[in-house]
Design a protein around this motif. Structure first.
Motif, short mmCIF file in Angstrom:
data_model
loop_
_atom_site.label_atom_id
_atom_site.label_comp_id
_atom_site.label_asym_id
_atom_site.label_seq_id
_atom_site.Cartn_x
_atom_site.Cartn_y
_atom_site.Cartn_z
N SER A 120 -1.51 56.39 11.19
CA SER A 120 -2.81 55.97 10.68
C SER A 120 -2.75 54.48 10.35
O SER A 120 -1.70 53.93 10.05
CB SER A 120 -3.20 56.79 9.46
OG SER A 120 -2.29 56.56 8.41
N GLN A 121 -3.87 53.83 10.41
CA GLN A 121 -3.94 52.39 10.20
C GLN A 121 -3.98 52.07 8.71
O GLN A 121 -4.75 52.64 7.97
CB GLN A 121 -5.18 51.82 10.88
CG GLN A 121 -5.17 51.96 12.38
CD GLN A 121 -4.11 51.08 13.01
OE1 GLN A 121 -3.82 50.01 12.52
NE2 GLN A 121 -3.53 51.53 14.10
N ARG A 122 -3.12 51.14 8.28
CA ARG A 122 -3.12 50.64 6.92
C ARG A 122 -3.30 49.13 6.97
O ARG A 122 -3.00 48.49 7.97
CB ARG A 122 -1.82 50.97 6.21
CG ARG A 122 -1.66 52.44 5.99
CD ARG A 122 -0.49 52.82 5.14
NE ARG A 122 0.50 51.80 4.88
CZ ARG A 122 1.70 52.03 4.39
NH1 ARG A 122 2.06 53.25 4.13
NH2 ARG A 122 2.55 51.06 4.17
N ALA A 123 -3.81 48.58 5.88
CA ALA A 123 -3.98 47.14 5.81
C ALA A 123 -2.62 46.47 5.84
O ALA A 123 -1.69 46.90 5.18
CB ALA A 123 -4.74 46.75 4.56
N ARG A 124 -2.51 45.41 6.61
CA ARG A 124 -1.25 44.68 6.69
C ARG A 124 -1.16 43.72 5.51
O ARG A 124 -2.16 43.17 5.05
CB ARG A 124 -1.18 43.91 7.99
CG ARG A 124 -1.23 44.82 9.20
CD ARG A 124 -1.29 44.02 10.44
NE ARG A 124 0.01 44.13 11.11
CZ ARG A 124 0.31 43.49 12.21
NH1 ARG A 124 -0.54 42.67 12.76
NH2 ARG A 124 1.48 43.66 12.76
N VAL A 125 0.04 43.50 5.04
CA VAL A 125 0.27 42.64 3.88
C VAL A 125 -0.20 41.23 4.17
O VAL A 125 -0.86 40.59 3.35
CB VAL A 125 1.76 42.65 3.49
CG1 VAL A 125 2.03 41.67 2.37
CG2 VAL A 125 2.19 44.05 3.09
N GLY A 126 0.11 40.72 5.35
CA GLY A 126 -0.28 39.36 5.70
C GLY A 126 -1.79 39.17 5.71
O GLY A 126 -2.30 38.13 5.25
N THR A 127 -2.52 40.16 6.17
CA THR A 127 -3.98 40.08 6.20
C THR A 127 -4.53 40.01 4.79
O THR A 127 -5.44 39.20 4.50
CB THR A 127 -4.57 41.30 6.94
OG1 THR A 127 -4.02 41.36 8.25
CG2 THR A 127 -6.07 41.22 7.01
N VAL A 128 -4.00 40.82 3.91
CA VAL A 128 -4.47 40.83 2.52
C VAL A 128 -4.14 39.51 1.84
O VAL A 128 -4.99 38.92 1.15
CB VAL A 128 -3.84 42.02 1.75
CG1 VAL A 128 -4.19 41.95 0.28
CG2 VAL A 128 -4.30 43.34 2.34
N VAL A 129 -2.94 38.99 2.06
CA VAL A 129 -2.54 37.73 1.43
C VAL A 129 -3.40 36.57 1.92
O VAL A 129 -3.88 35.76 1.13
CB VAL A 129 -1.04 37.45 1.67
CG1 VAL A 129 -0.66 36.04 1.24
CG2 VAL A 129 -0.19 38.47 0.93
N TRP A 130 -3.64 36.49 3.22
CA TRP A 130 -4.47 35.40 3.73
C TRP A 130 -5.91 35.53 3.24
O TRP A 130 -6.57 34.52 2.96
CB TRP A 130 -4.42 35.34 5.26
CG TRP A 130 -3.17 34.67 5.74
CD1 TRP A 130 -2.12 35.26 6.38
CD2 TRP A 130 -2.82 33.29 5.57
NE1 TRP A 130 -1.14 34.32 6.62
CE2 TRP A 130 -1.54 33.11 6.14
CE3 TRP A 130 -3.45 32.21 5.00
CZ2 TRP A 130 -0.89 31.88 6.15
CZ3 TRP A 130 -2.80 30.97 5.02
CH2 TRP A 130 -1.55 30.82 5.59
N GLY A 131 -6.39 36.74 3.11
CA GLY A 131 -7.73 36.95 2.54
C GLY A 131 -7.80 36.45 1.10
O GLY A 131 -8.78 35.81 0.70
N LEU A 132 -6.76 36.74 0.32
CA LEU A 132 -6.73 36.26 -1.06
C LEU A 132 -6.63 34.75 -1.14
O LEU A 132 -7.21 34.12 -2.02
CB LEU A 132 -5.56 36.91 -1.81
CG LEU A 132 -5.71 38.40 -2.09
CD1 LEU A 132 -4.42 38.95 -2.69
CD2 LEU A 132 -6.88 38.66 -3.02
N ILE A 133 -5.90 34.14 -0.20
CA ILE A 133 -5.80 32.67 -0.18
C ILE A 133 -7.18 32.05 0.09
O ILE A 133 -7.59 31.10 -0.58
CB ILE A 133 -4.79 32.20 0.89
CG1 ILE A 133 -3.37 32.55 0.45
CG2 ILE A 133 -4.91 30.70 1.15
CD1 ILE A 133 -2.33 32.30 1.52
N GLY A 139 5.15 42.02 -0.93
CA GLY A 139 4.45 43.00 -0.09
C GLY A 139 5.32 43.54 1.02
O GLY A 139 5.30 44.73 1.34
N GLY A 140 6.13 42.68 1.62
CA GLY A 140 7.05 43.13 2.67
C GLY A 140 8.10 44.07 2.14
O GLY A 140 8.44 45.07 2.77
#
Length: 90
Positions: free
Chosen positions: A22-35, A73-74
């Motif tokens: 199943s698809q989960r949000a990637r850590v990098g995507t969340v971090v860049w969104g927060l930036i 996150g990693g």
């Protein structure tokens, strides 16, 4: 005689995160969104004149925060993957 089947018109259920594949949000995507959100908030605050910001310090702080978030996150993601049962196949 009707060929209507109500089961085919039922909406699909969302993917269960505990199911492998199943698809989960990637850590990098969340971090860049927060930036991006943090930069937008800082730009708005600086334009309103609430506080004056030094661009160099803001970038250093964002890079330190983003690096820490990516590492943590990693590690959490790797720890979550280790709990999954293995099939014994390599």
């Amino acid at each position: 005689m009707s060929s209507y089947d109500p089961a085919t018109d039922a909406p699909e259920t969302p993917a269960d995160p505990s199911v492998p594949g199943s698809q989960r949000a990637r850590v990098g995507t969340v971090v860049w969104g927060l930036i991006v959100l943090a930069l937008a908030a800082l730009i708005i605050i600086s334009r309103l004149g609430i506080v004056t910001l030094n661009g160099t310090y803001v970038l250093i702080g964002l890079m330190i925060g983003a690096g820490a978030a990516l590492v943590i996150g990693g590690l959490l993601s790797a720890r979550g993957r280790d709990k999954e049962t293995t099939t014994g196949k390599s």
